[in-house]
Design a protein around this motif. Structure first.
Motif, PDB file in Angstrom:
ATOM      1  N   MET A  85       0.829  -1.055   0.002  1.00 22.75           N
ATOM      2  CA  MET A  85       0.003   0.256   0.009  1.00 22.75           C
ATOM      3  C   MET A  85       1.061   1.135  -0.026  1.00 22.75           C
ATOM      4  O   MET A  85       0.348   2.204   0.070  1.00 22.75           O
ATOM      5  N   GLY A  86       1.999   1.089  -0.029  1.00 23.98           N
ATOM      6  CA  GLY A  86       3.026   2.365  -0.098  1.00 23.98           C
ATOM      7  C   GLY A  86       4.436   1.913   0.859  1.00 23.98           C
ATOM      8  O   GLY A  86       4.675   0.746   0.976  1.00 23.98           O
ATOM      9  N   SER A  87       5.027   2.958   1.277  1.00 25.76           N
ATOM     10  CA  SER A  87       6.065   2.851   1.993  1.00 25.76           C
ATOM     11  C   SER A  87       6.108   4.141   3.048  1.00 25.76           C
ATOM     12  O   SER A  87       5.664   5.058   2.973  1.00 25.76           O
ATOM     13  N   VAL A  88       6.985   3.690   4.025  1.00 24.22           N
ATOM     14  CA  VAL A  88       7.460   4.688   5.091  1.00 24.22           C
ATOM     15  C   VAL A  88       8.613   4.757   5.524  1.00 24.22           C
ATOM     16  O   VAL A  88       9.537   3.991   4.977  1.00 24.22           O
TER      17      VAL A  88
ATOM     18  N   ARG B 212      12.300   4.941   7.338  1.00 20.69           N
ATOM     19  CA  ARG B 212      12.934   4.738   8.831  1.00 20.69           C
ATOM     20  C   ARG B 212      14.456   4.610   8.268  1.00 20.69           C
ATOM     21  O   ARG B 212      14.916   4.240   7.706  1.00 20.69           O
ATOM     22  N   ASP B 213      15.297   5.360   9.232  1.00 27.88           N
ATOM     23  CA  ASP B 213      16.589   5.645   8.987  1.00 27.88           C
ATOM     24  C   ASP B 213      16.915   6.053   7.655  1.00 27.88           C
ATOM     25  O   ASP B 213      17.776   5.626   6.913  1.00 27.88           O
ATOM     26  N   SER B 214      16.182   6.933   6.991  1.00 29.17           N
ATOM     27  CA  SER B 214      16.212   7.806   5.631  1.00 29.17           C
ATOM     28  C   SER B 214      16.111   6.350   4.509  1.00 29.17           C
ATOM     29  O   SER B 214      16.576   6.546   3.324  1.00 29.17           O
ATOM     30  N   LYS B 215      15.431   5.245   4.825  1.00 30.36           N
ATOM     31  CA  LYS B 215      15.326   4.222   3.834  1.00 30.36           C
ATOM     32  C   LYS B 215      13.882   3.971   3.711  1.00 30.36           C
ATOM     33  O   LYS B 215      12.860   4.058   4.898  1.00 30.36           O
ATOM     34  N   LYS B 216      13.421   3.633   2.616  1.00 30.73           N
ATOM     35  CA  LYS B 216      12.019   3.704   2.354  1.00 30.73           C
ATOM     36  C   LYS B 216      11.750   2.103   2.488  1.00 30.73           C
ATOM     37  O   LYS B 216      12.223   1.138   1.750  1.00 30.73           O
ATOM     38  N   LEU B 217      10.690   2.096   3.488  1.00 29.56           N
ATOM     39  CA  LEU B 217      10.252   0.362   3.773  1.00 29.56           C
ATOM     40  C   LEU B 217       8.659   0.222   3.419  1.00 29.56           C
ATOM     41  O   LEU B 217       8.085   1.057   3.593  1.00 29.56           O
ATOM     42  N   PRO B 218       8.575  -0.653   2.574  1.00 29.24           N
ATOM     43  CA  PRO B 218       7.238  -1.106   2.008  1.00 29.24           C
ATOM     44  C   PRO B 218       6.450  -1.367   3.250  1.00 29.24           C
ATOM     45  O   PRO B 218       6.867  -2.015   4.135  1.00 29.24           O
ATOM     46  N   VAL B 219       5.132  -1.255   3.128  1.00 29.25           N
ATOM     47  CA  VAL B 219       4.102  -1.612   4.165  1.00 29.25           C
ATOM     48  C   VAL B 219       2.826  -2.240   3.374  1.00 29.25           C
ATOM     49  O   VAL B 219       2.631  -2.012   2.197  1.00 29.25           O
TER      50      VAL B 219
END
Lengths: 475, 96
Positions: free
Chosen positions: A438-441, A443-450
């Motif tokens: 559904m997108g990404s958030v 964390r520690d300037s890395k895009k992580l998928p959710v």
């Protein structure tokens, strides 16, 4: 527009390219195989990468030339290490079965072979599918391709990482409490747990037999659908498989009613995950779907009931592994020593923990308070979901509370168990559920998928494919 | 609260051994899990009967079986120890 590299293709794209003779089965295999070889030292997605099966590649190519091949013909897939392929090791990522060679094909493998699919290798997982991070594997952890300091989810973490890193076109996993959907969400791919009984469990190393289902992990909803229809169906070797119309039919409609149990979303969820979820719902509403608030009051107890039923089944299923007929065998002074030494050496810590817990909840004096109570809770939960489906077509929640977490972050067992809080209900009720990116958030300037998870009534997989495709269109 | 003795007893029942140095850790983790699972106590299911699925025969009818010995070699290969295609186990009945 340039075509993606062969290993980056979806099943649909690869099937088209094979038929258009833009690539050969051999080229597709080589692209996936070399990507797997190249990235595996870093990611440890595969426990073993197989050598090319020349006969299978050649025969797939012939079928494609002949023009009547199924879509999976010539497609290289990754298989979770608890699914039996005759003659190959199936270790369930346990020392107990480190050298166990499968003596027969799982029904899903048989069906995939008939369809002409190819097997790239067996993927890492939490031992006996118990865990949400691959940290319980006896053979090292798998790393998340989006951030190698983070877990890929689990237990089918190896399969998820292999697909996300284009080391396979798609993969199979198994899902007892979320083990396909949670890693799919944390690696940015699609994963589905089918209706209990839709897919044969014959040849799947059993964990919780009333909860286990084999499910696809793939780059698109369409690919998940292709695999699902290839592997599903009644099987004389699994008496829990169901006929096509056991449950009443739920037609998929253009506009769906989406139930949202907002009362479950008030605590524990990281803020940006919830925001992404709400934004996705809003866009679905703008696309013509209807949002309906629903209540599922017993859901709060689902995880507790699951952690009674699942270990009970685990301790029963793993009782067969005693060093006698196959698997690790340690010799002690007495026969009892043989059992105890083999089991203590062969099983990892989490497995031992769940065997103990299962032995406890099934012991006389506790069975009513725990096991029988949990079975009743499961029945209440099933009714509650069935009632909710009187008014809605699907139920939506975020697949996980947070994006991928760091290795070692959830060393406390209960914290790890909470990772499954939104996924286990589908296993408890036997209903199908899908996780779609559904997108990404960040964390520690890395895009992580959710991921967003949808649950549908029994045997309404088609409704899941419809809503999943709708979510894909928003991206 | 589970005691270390209780955990030892469960381990013996399950044919596993918890080493002494791990016993305390296992016991406290066990307690934490039981505390979580204990939430179930608050759930009222008094109106609920335990549902048993309707019984039906799931056994397949007798039909042609595998030929004798068709899978023997594959299976014997997995035995930890074998002799003349039989599984070797410890003698459990003594002659004295």
């Amino acid at each position: 527009m340039t075509n993606p590299r062969p290993n980056e293709m979806t099943i649909e794209e690869a099937a088209r390219a094979l038929r258009a003779r833009e690539i050969s089965v051999r080229e597709l295999w080589d692209a996936c195989h070399s990507a797997a070889e190249e990235k595996n030292p870093e990611l440890n997605a595969y426990l073993e990468i197989f050598k090319a099966d020349d006969a299978a590649i050649e025969s797939a190519q012939k079928r494609i030339y002949a023009g009547d091949a199924p879509l999976l013909c010539g497609i290289p897939l990754a298989m979770k290490d608890n699914i039996l392929i005759e003659g190959k090791i199936a270790s369930a990522a346990s020392k107990m079965l480190e050298n166990y060679k499968a003596t027969y094909d799982a029904t899903v493998v048989k069906k995939l072979k008939e369809a002409g699919a190819l097997f790239l290798g067996r993927t890492n997982m939490d031992e006996f599918a118990m865990g949400s991070s691959t940290e319980h594997s006896a053979f090292g952890t798998t790393k998340n391709p989006h951030d190698e300091s983070r877990v890929p989810g689990g237990s089918s973490g190896g399969s998820a990482a292999a697909v996300a890193a284009h080391m396979a076109i798609a993969a199979l996993g198994s899902d007892t409490g979320g083990s396909v959907r949670q890693p799919a969400a944390l690696t940015g791919i699609v994963g589905m747990k089918p209706t209990y009984g839709a897919v044969s469990r014959s040849g799947l190393i059993a964990m919780g037999s009333s909860l286990d289902q084999i499910g696809p992990l793939a780059k698109s909803v369409a690919d998940v659908k292709i695999i699902f229809y290839t592997i599903s169906g009644i099987d004389p070797l699994d008496s829990t498989t169901i006929t096509e119309n056991l449950y009443s039919r739920h037609e998929s409609k253009e506009h769906l009613k989406i139930g949202v149990p907002r009362h479950l979303l008030t605590e524990g969820i990281e803020k940006d995950v919830l925001t992404t979820f709400e934004e996705t719902l809003k866009k679905l509403e703008e696309a013509g779907h209807t949002l309906i608030d629903i209540e599922l009051p017993t859901s709060g107890y689902a995880l507790a009931a699951y952690y009674v039923i699942m270990p009970a089944e685990v301790s029963t299923n793993l009782a067969r592994l005693d060093g006698m007929r196959y698997g690790l065998s340690k010799e002690g002074k007495t026969l009892l020593d043989d059992y105890v030494d083999s089991r203590t050496t062969g099983f990892g810590e989490e497995t031992l923990r769940r065997i103990l817990l299962g032995t406890f909840v099934l012991s006389s004096g506790y069975i009513d308070a725990y096991y029988h109570k949990a079975e009743k809770a499961r029945e209440v939960l099933r009714k509650e979901y069935n009632d909710a489906f009187e008014n809605v077509d699907v139920i939506a929640v975020p697949t996980t509370l947070s994006p991928a977490f760091k290795f070692g972050q959830k060393s406390d067992p209960v914290a790890m168990y909470l990772e499954d809080i939104f996924t286990i209900t589908a296993n408890m009720t036997g209903m199908p559920a899908i996780s779609v990116p559904m997108g990404s958030v960040e964390r520690d300037s890395k895009k992580l998928p959710v991921g967003i998870q949808f649950t549908a009534p029994h045997q309404a997989e088609d409704v899941l494919f419809a809503i999943g495709t709708a979510v894909e269109r928003l991206q | 609260m589970a005691t270390t003795e209780e955990v030892q007893k469960l381990a013996a029942l399950a044919r596993i051994r918890i080493e002494d140095k791990e016993l305390e850790k296992f016991t406290s983790e066990f307690d934490a899990i039981l505390a979580y699972v204990g939430q179930l106590e608050k759930l009222d299911v008094s109106g609920e009967r335990e549902m048993k699925p309707p019984l039906r025969n799931m056994m397949r009818l007798d039909s042609e079986s595998n030929a004798v010995g068709a899978n023997t070699e594959k299976m014997v290969e997995q035995f930890p120890a074998s002799k003349n295609n039989a599984l070797v186990v410890k003698q459990i009945i003594s002659h004295d």
